[in-house]
Design a protein around this motif. Structure first.
Motif, PDB file in Angstrom:
ATOM      1  N   SER A  10       0.845  -1.189   0.000  1.00  0.00           N
ATOM      2  CA  SER A  10       0.000   0.000   0.000  1.00  0.00           C
ATOM      3  C   SER A  10       0.879   1.237   0.000  1.00  0.00           C
ATOM      4  CB  SER A  10      -0.902  -0.010   1.228  1.00  0.00           C
ATOM      5  OG  SER A  10      -1.649   1.165   1.267  1.00  0.00           O
ATOM      6  N   TYR A  11       0.698   2.061  -0.990  1.00  0.00           N
ATOM      7  CA  TYR A  11       1.460   3.294  -1.089  1.00  0.00           C
ATOM      8  C   TYR A  11       0.651   4.481  -0.595  1.00  0.00           C
ATOM      9  CZ  TYR A  11       4.733   0.675  -3.889  1.00  0.00           C
ATOM     10  OH  TYR A  11       5.637  -0.246  -4.320  1.00  0.00           O
ATOM     11  N   LYS A  12      -0.388   4.207   0.136  1.00  0.00           N
ATOM     12  CA  LYS A  12      -1.288   5.262   0.598  1.00  0.00           C
ATOM     13  C   LYS A  12      -0.583   6.124   1.642  1.00  0.00           C
ATOM     14  CE  LYS A  12      -5.731   5.899   2.793  1.00  0.00           C
ATOM     15  NZ  LYS A  12      -6.805   5.259   3.503  1.00  0.00           N
ATOM     16  N   ILE A  13      -0.525   7.401   1.381  1.00  0.00           N
ATOM     17  CA  ILE A  13       0.049   8.345   2.329  1.00  0.00           C
ATOM     18  C   ILE A  13      -1.063   8.722   3.297  1.00  0.00           C
ATOM     19  CG2 ILE A  13       1.070  10.633   2.590  1.00  0.00           C
ATOM     20  CD1 ILE A  13       2.199  10.295  -0.223  1.00  0.00           C
ATOM     21  N   ASN A  14      -0.714   8.852   4.532  1.00  0.00           N
ATOM     22  CA  ASN A  14      -1.706   9.123   5.556  1.00  0.00           C
ATOM     23  C   ASN A  14      -2.178  10.574   5.445  1.00  0.00           C
ATOM     24  OD1 ASN A  14      -3.338   8.581   7.652  1.00  0.00           O
ATOM     25  ND2 ASN A  14      -1.726   8.036   9.075  1.00  0.00           N
ATOM     26  N   LYS A  15      -3.202  10.794   4.643  1.00  0.00           N
ATOM     27  CA  LYS A  15      -3.787  12.122   4.438  1.00  0.00           C
ATOM     28  C   LYS A  15      -5.280  12.021   4.668  1.00  0.00           C
ATOM     29  CE  LYS A  15      -0.694  13.868   0.849  1.00  0.00           C
ATOM     30  NZ  LYS A  15      -0.656  14.415  -0.503  1.00  0.00           N
ATOM     31  N   ASN A  16      -5.884  13.152   4.925  1.00  0.00           N
ATOM     32  CA  ASN A  16      -7.337  13.139   5.036  1.00  0.00           C
ATOM     33  C   ASN A  16      -7.949  13.311   3.659  1.00  0.00           C
ATOM     34  OD1 ASN A  16      -6.999  15.765   4.362  1.00  0.00           O
ATOM     35  ND2 ASN A  16      -7.845  16.625   6.206  1.00  0.00           N
ATOM     36  N   ILE A  17      -9.267  13.430   3.584  1.00  0.00           N
ATOM     37  CA  ILE A  17      -9.942  13.487   2.284  1.00  0.00           C
ATOM     38  C   ILE A  17      -9.595  14.746   1.482  1.00  0.00           C
ATOM     39  CG2 ILE A  17     -11.860  12.011   2.902  1.00  0.00           C
ATOM     40  CD1 ILE A  17     -13.488  14.552   3.431  1.00  0.00           C
ATOM     41  N   TYR A  18      -9.120  15.800   2.133  1.00  0.00           N
ATOM     42  CA  TYR A  18      -8.766  17.019   1.418  1.00  0.00           C
ATOM     43  C   TYR A  18      -7.298  17.050   1.025  1.00  0.00           C
ATOM     44  CZ  TYR A  18     -13.356  18.675   2.575  1.00  0.00           C
ATOM     45  OH  TYR A  18     -14.713  18.806   2.667  1.00  0.00           O
ATOM     46  N   GLY A  19      -6.518  16.050   1.421  1.00  0.00           N
ATOM     47  CA  GLY A  19      -5.125  15.959   1.008  1.00  0.00           C
ATOM     48  C   GLY A  19      -4.153  16.704   1.897  1.00  0.00           C
ATOM     49  N   TYR A  20      -4.502  17.066   3.108  1.00  0.00           N
ATOM     50  CA  TYR A  20      -3.612  17.778   4.007  1.00  0.00           C
ATOM     51  C   TYR A  20      -3.020  16.808   5.021  1.00  0.00           C
ATOM     52  CZ  TYR A  20      -5.943  21.890   2.164  1.00  0.00           C
ATOM     53  OH  TYR A  20      -6.439  22.843   1.326  1.00  0.00           O
ATOM     54  N   LYS A  21      -1.707  16.923   5.224  1.00  0.00           N
ATOM     55  CA  LYS A  21      -1.055  16.144   6.269  1.00  0.00           C
ATOM     56  C   LYS A  21      -1.120  16.952   7.558  1.00  0.00           C
ATOM     57  CE  LYS A  21       2.353  14.086   3.160  1.00  0.00           C
ATOM     58  NZ  LYS A  21       3.797  14.001   2.878  1.00  0.00           N
ATOM     59  N   ILE A  22      -1.335  16.270   8.665  1.00  0.00           N
ATOM     60  CA  ILE A  22      -1.426  16.982   9.937  1.00  0.00           C
ATOM     61  C   ILE A  22      -0.496  16.365  10.970  1.00  0.00           C
ATOM     62  CG2 ILE A  22      -3.765  17.866   9.640  1.00  0.00           C
ATOM     63  CD1 ILE A  22      -4.754  15.556  11.331  1.00  0.00           C
ATOM     64  N   ASN A  23      -0.017  17.209  11.878  1.00  0.00           N
ATOM     65  CA  ASN A  23       0.833  16.860  13.018  1.00  0.00           C
ATOM     66  C   ASN A  23       1.923  15.851  12.687  1.00  0.00           C
ATOM     67  OD1 ASN A  23      -0.581  18.681  14.582  1.00  0.00           O
ATOM     68  ND2 ASN A  23      -2.063  17.167  15.230  1.00  0.00           N
ATOM     69  N   SER A  53       1.545  22.451  19.842  1.00  0.00           N
ATOM     70  CA  SER A  53       1.025  21.830  21.069  1.00  0.00           C
ATOM     71  C   SER A  53       0.938  22.848  22.203  1.00  0.00           C
ATOM     72  CB  SER A  53       1.873  20.623  21.476  1.00  0.00           C
ATOM     73  OG  SER A  53       3.181  21.044  21.810  1.00  0.00           O
ATOM     74  N   ASN A  54       1.861  23.816  22.252  1.00  0.00           N
ATOM     75  CA  ASN A  54       1.793  24.869  23.273  1.00  0.00           C
ATOM     76  C   ASN A  54       0.539  25.725  23.113  1.00  0.00           C
ATOM     77  OD1 ASN A  54       4.175  24.076  24.477  1.00  0.00           O
ATOM     78  ND2 ASN A  54       5.438  25.601  23.415  1.00  0.00           N
ATOM     79  N   LEU A  55       0.150  25.950  21.866  1.00  0.00           N
ATOM     80  CA  LEU A  55      -1.048  26.755  21.603  1.00  0.00           C
ATOM     81  C   LEU A  55      -2.330  25.918  21.658  1.00  0.00           C
ATOM     82  CD1 LEU A  55       0.308  28.920  18.657  1.00  0.00           C
ATOM     83  CD2 LEU A  55      -0.215  29.708  20.958  1.00  0.00           C
ATOM     84  N   GLY A  56      -2.188  24.601  21.728  1.00  0.00           N
ATOM     85  CA  GLY A  56      -3.362  23.718  21.759  1.00  0.00           C
ATOM     86  C   GLY A  56      -4.031  23.590  20.400  1.00  0.00           C
ATOM     87  N   LEU A  57      -3.238  23.779  19.335  1.00  0.00           N
ATOM     88  CA  LEU A  57      -3.769  23.705  17.974  1.00  0.00           C
ATOM     89  C   LEU A  57      -3.025  22.616  17.194  1.00  0.00           C
ATOM     90  CD1 LEU A  57      -3.931  27.534  17.266  1.00  0.00           C
ATOM     91  CD2 LEU A  57      -5.841  26.039  17.811  1.00  0.00           C
ATOM     92  N   ASP A  58      -3.385  22.447  15.928  1.00  0.00           N
ATOM     93  CA  ASP A  58      -2.774  21.431  15.079  1.00  0.00           C
ATOM     94  C   ASP A  58      -1.854  22.073  14.056  1.00  0.00           C
ATOM     95  OD1 ASP A  58      -4.335  19.198  16.115  1.00  0.00           O
ATOM     96  OD2 ASP A  58      -6.041  20.173  15.131  1.00  0.00           O
ATOM     97  N   LEU A  59      -0.833  21.322  13.667  1.00  0.00           N
ATOM     98  CA  LEU A  59       0.063  21.746  12.603  1.00  0.00           C
ATOM     99  C   LEU A  59      -0.412  21.089  11.322  1.00  0.00           C
ATOM    100  CD1 LEU A  59       2.691  23.151  11.681  1.00  0.00           C
ATOM    101  CD2 LEU A  59       3.885  21.023  12.217  1.00  0.00           C
ATOM    102  N   VAL A  60      -0.749  21.895  10.317  1.00  0.00           N
ATOM    103  CA  VAL A  60      -1.286  21.390   9.053  1.00  0.00           C
ATOM    104  C   VAL A  60      -0.354  21.809   7.928  1.00  0.00           C
ATOM    105  CG1 VAL A  60      -3.261  21.416   7.487  1.00  0.00           C
ATOM    106  CG2 VAL A  60      -3.634  21.619   9.932  1.00  0.00           C
ATOM    107  N   GLU A  61       0.036  20.839   7.089  1.00  0.00           N
ATOM    108  CA  GLU A  61       0.866  21.131   5.922  1.00  0.00           C
ATOM    109  C   GLU A  61      -0.067  21.579   4.794  1.00  0.00           C
ATOM    110  OE1 GLU A  61       4.643  18.862   4.302  1.00  0.00           O
ATOM    111  OE2 GLU A  61       2.799  17.964   3.524  1.00  0.00           O
ATOM    112  N   ILE A  62      -0.039  22.858   4.481  1.00  0.00           N
ATOM    113  CA  ILE A  62      -0.946  23.449   3.497  1.00  0.00           C
ATOM    114  C   ILE A  62      -0.481  23.176   2.073  1.00  0.00           C
ATOM    115  CG2 ILE A  62      -2.010  25.600   2.707  1.00  0.00           C
ATOM    116  CD1 ILE A  62      -2.919  24.770   5.473  1.00  0.00           C
ATOM    117  N   ASN A  63       0.816  23.410   1.808  1.00  0.00           N
ATOM    118  CA  ASN A  63       1.341  23.231   0.457  1.00  0.00           C
ATOM    119  C   ASN A  63       2.637  22.438   0.539  1.00  0.00           C
ATOM    120  OD1 ASN A  63       2.142  23.396  -2.178  1.00  0.00           O
ATOM    121  ND2 ASN A  63       2.017  25.616  -2.324  1.00  0.00           N
ATOM    122  N   SER A  64       2.624  21.216   0.033  1.00  0.00           N
ATOM    123  CA  SER A  64       3.810  20.365   0.111  1.00  0.00           C
ATOM    124  C   SER A  64       4.707  20.503  -1.120  1.00  0.00           C
ATOM    125  CB  SER A  64       3.388  18.907   0.276  1.00  0.00           C
ATOM    126  OG  SER A  64       2.604  18.512  -0.830  1.00  0.00           O
TER     127      SER A  64
END
Length: 183
Positions: A10-23, A53-64
């Motif tokens: 499986s070459y599936k990259i762990n992304k959500n349905i919109y294609g953004y990688k998170i944390n 994590s200090n801000l209590g938010l998520d890191l999202v990769e917008i443009n890879s």
């Protein structure tokens, strides 16, 4: 001799349905962070995750695709909600316009028949454009055409409203009616 079936990789990259990688799914070692409450700059992945994590938010990769990839520290669920809202806007159907052609000498029965068609179009949430073509010497009777168009509009008043008043364009005159919104 039987051959064993090849293992499926499986070459599936762990992304959500919109294609953004998170944390932790982000594979880049460095990110360019952008956002409202963050200093724009290039940070290592560990440092960016720590700030998120200090801000209590998520890191999202917008443009890879850029070098280094662009990341944003945001509330991920709120971000997904906004993305869904944007896609919903684009999927909304544009309102179509139906054209009904008339002549200045149209008889009452034919006019009633055409108005019933317009009524059906307005009920199905489509715009209606009544057009009168003036042929030959009939262009002398522009007032008659204008009265005819306004008569059609007044008949269809409970189903639609006048979007554009009667306009003369060359040898044709038209009026546009749009459907009333149902409450």
């Amino acid at each position: 001799m039987k051959r064993k079936p090849a293992k499926r990789i499986s070459y599936k990259i762990n992304k959500n349905i919109y294609g953004y990688k998170i944390n932790k799914n982000i594979s880049a070692t460095e990110l360019r962070l952008v956002g409202n409450n963050i200093e724009t700059g290039i940070y290592s992945l560990k440092e960016a995750l720590k700030r998120a994590s200090n801000l209590g938010l998520d890191l999202v990769e917008i443009n890879s695709k850029t070098n280094p990839p662009i990341g944003r520290i945001i509330d991920y669920k709120k971000f997904l909600y906004e993305q869904k809202k944007k896609t919903k806007k684009y999927k909304q159907e544009k309102m179509r316009t139906k054209e009904i052609r008339l002549t200045p000498q149209i008889c009452e029965h034919d006019l009633l028949f055409k108005r019933k068609h317009a009524e059906r179009f307005l009920k199905s949430k489509e715009k209606v454009k009544f057009t009168i073509f003036f042929k030959g010497r009939s262009i002398i009777h522009k007032e008659k055409g204008k009265i005819l168009l306004l008569k059609c509009a007044s008949y269809l008043e409970k189903f639609g409203k006048i979007e554009q008043i009667p306009i003369m364009e060359g040898k044709k005159m038209y009026i546009i009616l749009s459907p009333k919104r149902l409450c």
